[in-house]
Scaffold this motif. Structure first.
Motif, PDB file in Angstrom:
ATOM      1  N   LEU A  25       0.798  -1.220   0.000  1.00 12.05           N
ATOM      2  CA  LEU A  25       0.000   0.000   0.000  1.00 12.05           C
ATOM      3  C   LEU A  25       0.830   1.269   0.000  1.00 12.05           C
ATOM      4  O   LEU A  25       0.489   2.253  -0.660  1.00 12.05           O
ATOM      5  CB  LEU A  25      -0.930   0.013   1.223  1.00 12.05           C
ATOM      6  CG  LEU A  25      -2.100  -0.962   1.212  1.00 12.05           C
ATOM      7  CD1 LEU A  25      -2.722  -1.042   2.598  1.00 12.05           C
ATOM      8  CD2 LEU A  25      -3.140  -0.523   0.194  1.00 12.05           C
ATOM      9  N   PHE A  26       1.921   1.268   0.778  1.00  9.51           N
ATOM     10  CA  PHE A  26       2.581   2.537   1.076  1.00  9.51           C
ATOM     11  C   PHE A  26       4.042   2.629   0.657  1.00  9.51           C
ATOM     12  O   PHE A  26       4.653   3.677   0.802  1.00  9.51           O
ATOM     13  CB  PHE A  26       2.498   2.827   2.582  1.00  9.51           C
ATOM     14  CG  PHE A  26       1.106   2.732   3.121  1.00  9.51           C
ATOM     15  CD1 PHE A  26       0.132   3.639   2.727  1.00  9.51           C
ATOM     16  CD2 PHE A  26       0.756   1.731   4.006  1.00  9.51           C
ATOM     17  CE1 PHE A  26      -1.154   3.549   3.212  1.00  9.51           C
ATOM     18  CE2 PHE A  26      -0.533   1.635   4.500  1.00  9.51           C
ATOM     19  CZ  PHE A  26      -1.499   2.544   4.099  1.00  9.51           C
ATOM     20  N   ALA A  27       4.630   1.554   0.164  1.00  6.48           N
ATOM     21  CA  ALA A  27       6.063   1.596  -0.145  1.00  6.48           C
ATOM     22  C   ALA A  27       6.356   1.925  -1.599  1.00  6.48           C
ATOM     23  O   ALA A  27       7.499   2.162  -1.958  1.00  6.48           O
ATOM     24  CB  ALA A  27       6.722   0.261   0.205  1.00  6.48           C
ATOM     25  N   GLY A  28       5.336   1.946  -2.445  1.00  6.64           N
ATOM     26  CA  GLY A  28       5.571   2.214  -3.858  1.00  6.64           C
ATOM     27  C   GLY A  28       5.711   3.686  -4.150  1.00  6.64           C
ATOM     28  O   GLY A  28       5.498   4.550  -3.311  1.00  6.64           O
ATOM     29  N   ALA A  29       6.047   4.007  -5.379  1.00  8.35           N
ATOM     30  CA  ALA A  29       6.157   5.407  -5.794  1.00  8.35           C
ATOM     31  C   ALA A  29       4.764   5.989  -5.977  1.00  8.35           C
ATOM     32  O   ALA A  29       3.862   5.318  -6.458  1.00  8.35           O
ATOM     33  CB  ALA A  29       6.931   5.497  -7.096  1.00  8.35           C
ATOM     34  N   PRO A  30       4.536   7.239  -5.600  1.00 11.83           N
ATOM     35  CA  PRO A  30       3.220   7.839  -5.770  1.00 11.83           C
ATOM     36  C   PRO A  30       2.898   8.073  -7.226  1.00 11.83           C
ATOM     37  O   PRO A  30       3.796   8.291  -8.042  1.00 11.83           O
ATOM     38  CB  PRO A  30       3.342   9.165  -5.012  1.00 11.83           C
ATOM     39  CG  PRO A  30       4.789   9.476  -5.042  1.00 11.83           C
ATOM     40  CD  PRO A  30       5.502   8.158  -5.015  1.00 11.83           C
ATOM     41  N   PRO A  31       1.635   8.021  -7.557  1.00 15.00           N
ATOM     42  CA  PRO A  31       1.254   8.280  -8.939  1.00 15.00           C
ATOM     43  C   PRO A  31       1.553   9.716  -9.337  1.00 15.00           C
ATOM     44  O   PRO A  31       1.453  10.626  -8.534  1.00 15.00           O
ATOM     45  CB  PRO A  31      -0.258   8.006  -8.947  1.00 15.00           C
ATOM     46  CG  PRO A  31      -0.680   8.179  -7.522  1.00 15.00           C
ATOM     47  CD  PRO A  31       0.477   7.750  -6.698  1.00 15.00           C
ATOM     48  N   THR A  32       1.905   9.912 -10.570  1.00 16.60           N
ATOM     49  CA  THR A  32       2.244  11.253 -11.050  1.00 16.60           C
ATOM     50  C   THR A  32       1.058  12.191 -10.934  1.00 16.60           C
ATOM     51  O   THR A  32      -0.050  11.869 -11.340  1.00 16.60           O
ATOM     52  CB  THR A  32       2.701  11.188 -12.515  1.00 16.60           C
ATOM     53  OG1 THR A  32       3.801  10.290 -12.607  1.00 16.60           O
ATOM     54  CG2 THR A  32       3.112  12.551 -13.010  1.00 16.60           C
ATOM     55  N   GLY A  33       1.306  13.358 -10.347  1.00 16.57           N
ATOM     56  CA  GLY A  33       0.264  14.368 -10.265  1.00 16.57           C
ATOM     57  C   GLY A  33      -0.744  14.144  -9.170  1.00 16.57           C
ATOM     58  O   GLY A  33      -1.692  14.902  -9.036  1.00 16.57           O
TER      59      GLY A  33
END
Length: 698
Positions: free
Chosen positions: A559-567
């Protein structure tokens, strides 16, 4: 902190033994003074480290322990002395050490199993529910309304009253059988205090749970340590040789048992210095602490009482206003007991000339009072604007907005978000914690019941709330896909509600999750978004067999360790992952305390956190050594701001609702169920009156 001694500090550092009380105003350098005093006693040879002797410093917070240790080591290094001869402890760790000595366990061994706050809350909830189940008609007769909502509120108030009752009873060393015997011996008192019998029963049930599990709570631990010193004079003497000097920090926040324990530890002719501010006893609102204990100690004829009055923390206009409030309360408050017992008449004084921490000049208006007609619609947005304007105008300075309660702070945060302000939210159980708990709960709820269509839709919405790429990212294979906004979210949720065979969505026979969607209702970009969502679900279901803490840790990585979506407006960060890991620890503790619980029950507990019904008291930035930064706004409660300093402070809620100044004013302790009665304070006073003939109000 000051690097040179002020006259009042020089007087305090002349101490060489006996009982002494120091009344320190805010910002007067009490930590610096205690550090200097501890180092001075060591440098003068008043303790012998080679013989195992130490100056003992007892402080309130774990964070303060590390601060004292670092400062004393630094001072000893300045004096070319080895970093030894001192011991810094919280009251909790001191009690553990005394009990360890009592049981004769080896150094480092746990003398007793002490419940943490989560375990205590769970045990108390069990005791309350058990008593209600056995006495339902009596319990319901106390509530003024038999509507379901009123019963829920009465259940919450019952637990709140029980927590305060048990805390008071243990600090006064009243055992459940003692309270029951007193009620039986005085039927008239029992009839006049109907809640006492109920709370005595809950206290008895709570203590039975602790005894059955072989655990104690914090108040039990201090009680055990105090009794051990009273029963074993040899132990007390041995500890007095080990700690010939005891320096107590934040003495205004001491509970009755703390004073008894330290008094037994130092003895009638011991060396005990108590430092505190009787006008800053903030924990008296939610613990058994009360400033009267320090004030009574200060008034004893065998105690030398000294002031620490100089403060370089704020501009003169501010401490003069504070002094005026203290004088008004002492001279003109409408309640005589408040005039005589609330504040110590001690003015905050400016720092002396050439002091290393001179009083700052006022910035802008210095002190301004503004009146608003409505808090949510006028005061909160306006204060947010003023704070944002301040840090924009003075980027080299820090600012804070201090609120009376967490709820007010949570309502303030969206206004700061709207302004794009840089701020640190120090509120426990804040919005972000609830968002993270909601996301984890949504996954666990579906894992607990994979065929629950509502859980499926809720999980999709929860992933959107945290902007998880599984739902928020634009499908790469479809350039025509619309931006994911609230309207698009509603449409996709409606599409998922049409899924009748969840197993086809999760584990499609022909590799296409879209086969589970209603025929003809999904566009190409919908198919790609649902496929991304289904892939996330399959990864989650692959983890389902793990123990609860490992499961939550693994899901947190998803849930929280990935890269955030662009924008995206919201992304993932290391603090998010840290909060999720702490929630995993809490769930494991709940599982250990209730072994029969499975995923549905554990998921339901996390739902209470997500809805704000349960506070986990997770460590926040304050415990991690938070320091205000230039150009940033800090949002904190007035209680939580203790010990921090900013260039500008905006106070919210300085009105009769939160600070009543007449007997007719609204009192926030009142229950919506019982109108003019503050039952928690009432049962506390009734217990003291029943057992000791003294309500203990002042």
């Amino acid at each position: 902190m000051p690097t040179q001694l002020r006259p009042a500090q020089e007087t305090i550092l002349q101490y060489d033994g006996g009982l002494m009380a120091v009344s320190a105003v805010p910002g007067s350098g009490k930590t610096f003074t205690l550090t200097q005093l501890a180092a001075k006693l060591i440098a003068e040879g008043r303790v012998d480290p080679n013989a195992g002797q130490e100056v003992l410093i007892v402080t309130y917070l774990n964070a303060s322990v590390d601060a004292f240790r670092a400062r004393i080591r630094a001072r000893l290094e300045e004096l070319d002395l080895p970093p030894s001869g001192f011991d810094v402890r919280t009251l909790h760790s001191l009690g553990l050490e005394v009990v360890r000595q009592t049981t004769g366990q080896l150094d480092g061994a746990e003398a007793v199993a002490v419940m943490d706050e989560v375990q205590v809350a769970y045990a108390l909830g069990q005791a309350v529910d058990s008593w209600i189940a056995a006495n339902r008609r009596l319990w319901e007769s106390f509530a003024p309304d038999d509507q379901p909502r009123a019963r829920v509120q009465w259940r919450e108030l019952t637990e709140q009253m029980s927590r305060a009752f048990i805390r008071t009873a243990k600090n006064e060393r009243f055992r459940p059988p003692d309270i029951a015997a007193r009620l039986a011996a005085d039927p008239d008192a029992a009839a006049e205090m109907p809640y006492i019998a109920m709370l005595q029963g809950i206290y008895q049930g709570y203590q039975a749970i602790l005894d059955r599990q072989g655990q104690v709570d914090f108040d039990d631990l201090i009680w055990m340590a105090t009794d051990a010193l009273g029963r074993r004079p040899g132990l007390a003497e041995a500890l007095r040789r080990r700690w010939p000097y005891v320096l107590e920090d934040e003495a205004q926040d001491s509970v009755p048992l703390q004073e008894v324990l330290l008094g037994a530890l130092t003895g009638p002719a011991g060396n005990w210095v108590r430092v505190g501010d009787p006008n800053q006893a903030i924990t008296s609102t939610f613990t058994a602490a009360h400033p009267r204990f320090l004030r009574r100690f200060m008034a004893r004829p065998d105690v030398r009482s000294l002031p620490l009055p100089n403060s370089g923390r704020c501009a003169p206009i501010l401490f003069e206003a504070a002094n005026a409030i203290v004088h008004w309360v002492c001279d003109h408050h409408p309640v005589p007991e408040v005039r005589s017992e609330t504040f110590l008449r001690q003015d905050i004084e400016p720092t002396p000339p050439a002091d290393s921490q001179p009083n700052p000049e006022a910035i802008g208006e210095g002190l301004a009072i503004r009146v608003y007609g409505h808090r949510e619609e006028e005061e909160l947005p306006r204060v947010a604007e003023l704070a944002a304007r301040f840090v924009a105008r003075y980027p080299e300075r820090s600012a804070a907005v201090l609120v009376p309660t967490h709820a007010v702070g949570h309502n303030l945060a969206p206004h700061l978000d709207r302004l794009g302000a840089d701020y640190d939210n120090l509120l426990r159980g804040g919005v972000r914690t609830r968002e993270i708990a909601a996301a984890l709960h949504a996954v666990l709820a579906l894992l607990a019941d994979p065929l629950d269509n509502r859980a499926l839709v809720s999980l999709f919405g929860a992933l959107w709330e945290i902007r998880h790429p599984a739902v928020a990212a634009r499908p790469a294979a479809s350039d025509a896909a619309p931006e994911m906004d609230d309207a698009e979210l509603r449409r996709l949720e409606a599409l998922l509600r049409g899924v009748r065979r969840q197993e086809q969505l999760l584990f499609p026979r022909h590799g296409e999750s879209a086969e589970a969607l209603p025929a003809g209702a999904a566009a190409e970009h919908d198919v790609h978004r649902v496929a991304s969502f289904a892939a996330f679900l399959r990864r989650a279901f692959a983890l389902r067999a793990l123990p609860i803490d490992d499961l939550v840790l693994a899901l947190s990585d998803e849930l929280f360790a990935g890269a955030p979506p662009t924008g995206a407006d919201a992304g993932f960060s290391e603090p998010d992952l840290a909060l999720a890991y702490q929630l995993a620890t809490m769930l494991r503790r709940w599982r250990d305390a209730q072994p029969e619980w499975r995923l549905p029950e554990l998921s339901a507990q996390l739902a209470d956190v997500a809805r704000g019904r349960r506070s986990l008291n997770l460590p926040g930035p304050r415990e991690e050594g938070y320091e205000p930064q230039p150009g940033r706004i800090t949002v904190a409660t007035q209680h939580g701001a203790k010990g921090l300093e900013w260039d500008a402070v905006f106070l919210v809620g300085v009105d009769a609702r939160w600070v009543p100044n007449t007997l007719e004013g609204y009192f926030v302790g009142l229950s919506p169920l019982f109108g003019e009665e503050d039952l928690t304070a009432e049962v506390d006073a009734q217990l003291r009156h029943l057992m000791a003939g003294d309500a203990g109000i002042f």
